[in-house]
Design a protein around this motif. Structure first.
Motif, mmCIF file in Angstrom:
data_model
loop_
_atom_site.group_PDB
_atom_site.id
_atom_site.type_symbol
_atom_site.label_atom_id
_atom_site.label_comp_id
_atom_site.label_asym_id
_atom_site.label_seq_id
_atom_site.Cartn_x
_atom_site.Cartn_y
_atom_site.Cartn_z
ATOM 1 N N ASP A 189 57.503 3.683 102.833
ATOM 2 C CA ASP A 189 58.036 4.220 101.582
ATOM 3 C C ASP A 189 58.470 5.680 101.748
ATOM 4 O O ASP A 189 59.480 6.105 101.172
ATOM 5 N N ASP A 190 57.710 6.470 102.540
ATOM 6 C CA ASP A 190 58.112 7.846 102.824
ATOM 7 C C ASP A 190 59.463 7.860 103.553
ATOM 8 O O ASP A 190 60.334 8.675 103.251
ATOM 9 N N ALA A 191 59.590 6.955 104.518
ATOM 10 C CA ALA A 191 60.838 6.886 105.287
ATOM 11 C C ALA A 191 62.009 6.523 104.385
ATOM 12 O O ALA A 191 63.115 7.073 104.519
ATOM 13 N N MET A 192 61.799 5.611 103.457
ATOM 14 C CA MET A 192 62.873 5.224 102.548
ATOM 15 C C MET A 192 63.246 6.367 101.608
ATOM 16 O O MET A 192 64.413 6.534 101.241
ATOM 17 N N ALA A 193 62.265 7.169 101.205
ATOM 18 C CA ALA A 193 62.563 8.341 100.377
ATOM 19 C C ALA A 193 63.432 9.331 101.156
ATOM 20 O O ALA A 193 64.340 9.948 100.597
ATOM 21 N N TYR A 194 63.157 9.471 102.451
ATOM 22 C CA TYR A 194 63.974 10.345 103.298
ATOM 23 C C TYR A 194 65.404 9.805 103.381
ATOM 24 O O TYR A 194 66.383 10.560 103.300
ATOM 25 N N VAL A 195 65.539 8.492 103.528
ATOM 26 C CA VAL A 195 66.865 7.859 103.570
ATOM 27 C C VAL A 195 67.623 8.116 102.270
ATOM 28 O O VAL A 195 68.816 8.437 102.276
ATOM 29 N N ASP A 196 66.937 7.966 101.146
ATOM 30 C CA ASP A 196 67.577 8.228 99.851
ATOM 31 C C ASP A 196 68.086 9.671 99.777
ATOM 32 O O ASP A 196 69.157 9.936 99.217
ATOM 33 N N TRP A 197 67.313 10.591 100.322
ATOM 34 C CA TRP A 197 67.729 12.003 100.336
ATOM 35 C C TRP A 197 68.995 12.199 101.169
ATOM 36 O O TRP A 197 69.924 12.894 100.739
ATOM 37 N N LEU A 198 69.066 11.559 102.336
ATOM 38 C CA LEU A 198 70.271 11.668 103.159
ATOM 39 C C LEU A 198 71.488 11.137 102.411
ATOM 40 O O LEU A 198 72.573 11.732 102.451
ATOM 41 N N ASN A 199 71.322 10.031 101.705
ATOM 42 C CA ASN A 199 72.454 9.471 100.952
ATOM 43 C C ASN A 199 72.877 10.381 99.806
ATOM 44 O O ASN A 199 74.055 10.432 99.442
ATOM 45 N N ALA A 200 71.907 11.125 99.227
ATOM 46 C CA ALA A 200 72.242 12.072 98.163
ATOM 47 C C ALA A 200 72.946 13.304 98.729
ATOM 48 O O ALA A 200 73.823 13.885 98.082
ATOM 49 N N GLU A 201 72.577 13.719 99.958
ATOM 50 C CA GLU A 201 73.150 14.907 100.574
ATOM 51 C C GLU A 201 74.502 14.648 101.229
ATOM 52 O O GLU A 201 75.318 15.549 101.340
ATOM 53 N N ASP A 202 74.712 13.425 101.669
ATOM 54 C CA ASP A 202 75.913 13.085 102.435
ATOM 55 C C ASP A 202 76.796 12.137 101.638
ATOM 56 O O ASP A 202 76.470 10.968 101.472
ATOM 57 N N PRO A 203 77.948 12.614 101.121
ATOM 58 C CA PRO A 203 78.809 11.745 100.310
ATOM 59 C C PRO A 203 79.341 10.526 101.056
ATOM 60 O O PRO A 203 79.803 9.582 100.426
ATOM 61 N N ARG A 204 79.275 10.547 102.382
ATOM 62 C CA ARG A 204 79.711 9.363 103.125
ATOM 63 C C ARG A 204 78.787 8.183 102.857
ATOM 64 O O ARG A 204 79.199 7.023 102.918
ATOM 65 N N GLY A 205 77.503 8.463 102.620
ATOM 66 C CA GLY A 205 76.535 7.404 102.345
ATOM 67 C C GLY A 205 76.305 6.493 103.550
ATOM 68 O O GLY A 205 76.626 6.832 104.685
ATOM 69 N N GLY A 206 75.758 5.322 103.264
ATOM 70 C CA GLY A 206 75.531 4.332 104.303
ATOM 71 C C GLY A 206 74.252 4.518 105.085
ATOM 72 O O GLY A 206 73.958 3.741 106.007
ATOM 73 N N TRP A 207 73.432 5.526 104.762
ATOM 74 C CA TRP A 207 72.199 5.778 105.496
ATOM 75 C C TRP A 207 71.142 4.734 105.146
ATOM 76 O O TRP A 207 71.035 4.297 104.001
ATOM 77 N N ARG A 208 70.345 4.361 106.152
ATOM 78 C CA ARG A 208 69.334 3.317 105.971
ATOM 79 C C ARG A 208 68.381 3.349 107.156
ATOM 80 O O ARG A 208 68.551 4.145 108.088
ATOM 81 N N LEU A 209 67.387 2.479 107.133
ATOM 82 C CA LEU A 209 66.561 2.256 108.308
ATOM 83 C C LEU A 209 67.239 1.233 109.209
ATOM 84 O O LEU A 209 67.988 0.366 108.744
ATOM 85 N N VAL A 210 66.971 1.324 110.481
ATOM 86 C CA VAL A 210 67.540 0.374 111.437
ATOM 87 C C VAL A 210 66.869 -0.980 111.257
ATOM 88 O O VAL A 210 65.694 -1.065 110.894
ATOM 89 N N SER A 211 67.629 -2.058 111.449
ATOM 90 C CA SER A 211 67.005 -3.386 111.441
ATOM 91 C C SER A 211 66.314 -3.597 112.784
ATOM 92 O O SER A 211 66.629 -2.946 113.776
ATOM 93 N N GLU A 212 65.364 -4.543 112.826
ATOM 94 C CA GLU A 212 64.664 -4.731 114.096
ATOM 95 C C GLU A 212 65.577 -5.339 115.153
ATOM 96 O O GLU A 212 65.426 -5.055 116.348
ATOM 97 N N ALA A 213 66.560 -6.155 114.743
ATOM 98 C CA ALA A 213 67.515 -6.706 115.715
ATOM 99 C C ALA A 213 68.363 -5.583 116.316
ATOM 100 O O ALA A 213 68.615 -5.552 117.522
ATOM 101 N N GLU A 214 68.806 -4.651 115.469
ATOM 102 C CA GLU A 214 69.561 -3.503 115.973
ATOM 103 C C GLU A 214 68.704 -2.631 116.880
ATOM 104 O O GLU A 214 69.175 -2.140 117.910
ATOM 105 N N PHE A 215 67.435 -2.464 116.500
ATOM 106 C CA PHE A 215 66.538 -1.643 117.307
ATOM 107 C C PHE A 215 66.395 -2.235 118.706
ATOM 108 O O PHE A 215 66.526 -1.529 119.713
ATOM 109 N N GLU A 216 66.132 -3.533 118.780
ATOM 110 C CA GLU A 216 65.972 -4.154 120.102
ATOM 111 C C GLU A 216 67.272 -4.099 120.895
ATOM 112 O O GLU A 216 67.264 -3.874 122.109
ATOM 113 N N TYR A 217 68.399 -4.293 120.231
ATOM 114 C CA TYR A 217 69.718 -4.205 120.878
ATOM 115 C C TYR A 217 69.909 -2.832 121.511
ATOM 116 O O TYR A 217 70.333 -2.711 122.664
#
Length: 382
Positions: A215-243
């Protein structure tokens, strides 16, 4: 000849001389007669010496000496990570075909309005590709599942103590000050007052931030999306992580030398650690997490994808890969009160540092061996 060119030239000759010396010695030991030097063996010996030097000049010298070498791709990746100004510009994306790509419904793409974001971490673009998720060991790591991963961006390193401090100061948020930390006896125990700035070991602003819940990590992600008008920030999926963690090797331990080189490539529980399960075969030189770049980056220029800290992913916990999406998207069904961790940590034995190893813990839990890095969708071109 300027000083830089002379330095690279001398280093190239040194790499070749060291490699040839190694191979010649091996040949003399094997036979009293004359033996022709094996070019691939020279290549491998030169690469081992290049890794020991671990500098931009060394990787450039290897590429000059072995333009079609066995380790060309990894040498280029590490050179570009150290010298981003040398990296080639990406080719323009081709025009879309008549059949549109199937949408990734769990991800949101946001059209960029600007490219400046002073608080955003340094990102590495992962190009689309086919891969196989999981391993043949079965259980939580199986079944092996074919994946087609779309292009995305992933942070070059774990979110740091300094990043979390900026987040809290900018938002007025205060993450929980209670965390499971390791005792001197090697037991994981909850301690009030422990948090990312005091996780039971000494940290600087550059250390990765541990003691962060999902939940802390998701709050950080929300902050990045608020700071960056490009948006699209999120946590990596586990498939992407392994890739991204696999690099260019489809192996349990995806780096040159494999398991035998684990202490040179990964921050895990080596002989130096306090844990009963420690790896007595080698010493990695540190008993705690380390800042980005302390261990070699992988072929994509990503730091500590394996070891250092477990990393939160976006996925709900499922006991296997059965039913996993084929497009690399995060799984949003299953036991969503727990989330998937990937990568292993500084307190893990070699078994847990395999690229396909995965665990799940409650998303509210904070531990001194768990952190995160962020990902970002690429916005569509106008």
């Amino acid at each position: 000849m300027d000083a830089g060119t002379k330095r690279v030239s001398m280093m190239r000759h040194l790499i070749l001389a060291s490699a040839v010396a190694v191979m010649t010695t091996a040949g003399m030991a094997a036979s009293q007669g004359t033996r022709q030097i094996d070019r691939s063996g020279v290549d491998r010996a030169a690469w081992e010496f290049t890794q020991e030097l671990n500098s931009a000049d060394a990787f450039q010298a290897y590429l000059d000496a072995f333009p079609d070498g066995l380790f060309r791709d990894e040498a280029q990746a590490q050179l570009f990570a150290l010298r981003p100004d040398l990296a080639p510009q990406p080719e323009p994306e081709p025009e879309p075909g008549p059949v549109p790509e199937a949408p990734r419904t769990s991800l949101v793409l946001v059209t960029p309005t600007q490219t400046t974001c002073t608080v955003c971490p340094r990102m590495v673009q992962m190009r689309e590709g086919d891969t196989v998720l999981g391993s043949e060991r079965g259980g939580a790591e199986g079944p092996r599942t074919n994946q087609t991963i779309a292009t995305f961006e992933i942070a070059a390193a774990e979110i740091s103590v300094g990043d979390m401090r900026s987040f809290e100061e900018a938002t007025g948020t205060r993450t929980g000050r209670s965390c499971f930390i390791w005792t001197p006896e090697g037991r994981l125990r909850s301690r009030d007052g422990a948090y990312w700035g005091a996780p039971g070991f000494d940290v600087t602003e550059d250390h990765p931030a541990a003691c962060v819940s999902w939940d802390d990590a998701m709050a950080y992600v929300d902050w990045l999306n608020a700071e960056d008008p490009r948006g699209g920030w999120r946590l990596v999926s586990e498939a992407e992580f392994e890739y991204a963690a696999r690099g260019t090797l489809d192996a349990d331990y995806p780096w040159p030398g494999g398991l035998s080189a684990i202490c040179q490539r990964v921050n895990g529980a080596g002989a130096e650690s306090r844990f009963r399960h420690r790896n007595m075969a080698c010493d990695d030189g540190t008993e705690a997490p380390v800042p980005a770049g302390a261990f070699p980056v992988n072929p994509y220029g990503l730091s500590h994808m394996i070891g250092n800290l477990w990393e939160w992913t976006a996925d709900c916990w499922n006991g296997s890969h059965s039913g996993a999406p084929s497009d690399g998207a995060a799984r949003t069904t299953g036991t969503c009160s727990s989330r998937v961790l990937r990568g292993g940590s500084w307190d893990d034995p070699p078994e847990n540092l395999r690229v396909s190893y995965r665990v799940g813990i409650p998303k509210t839990r904070r531990q001194a061996n768990v952190g995160f890095r962020v990902a970002r969708d690429l916005a569509p071109e106008r």
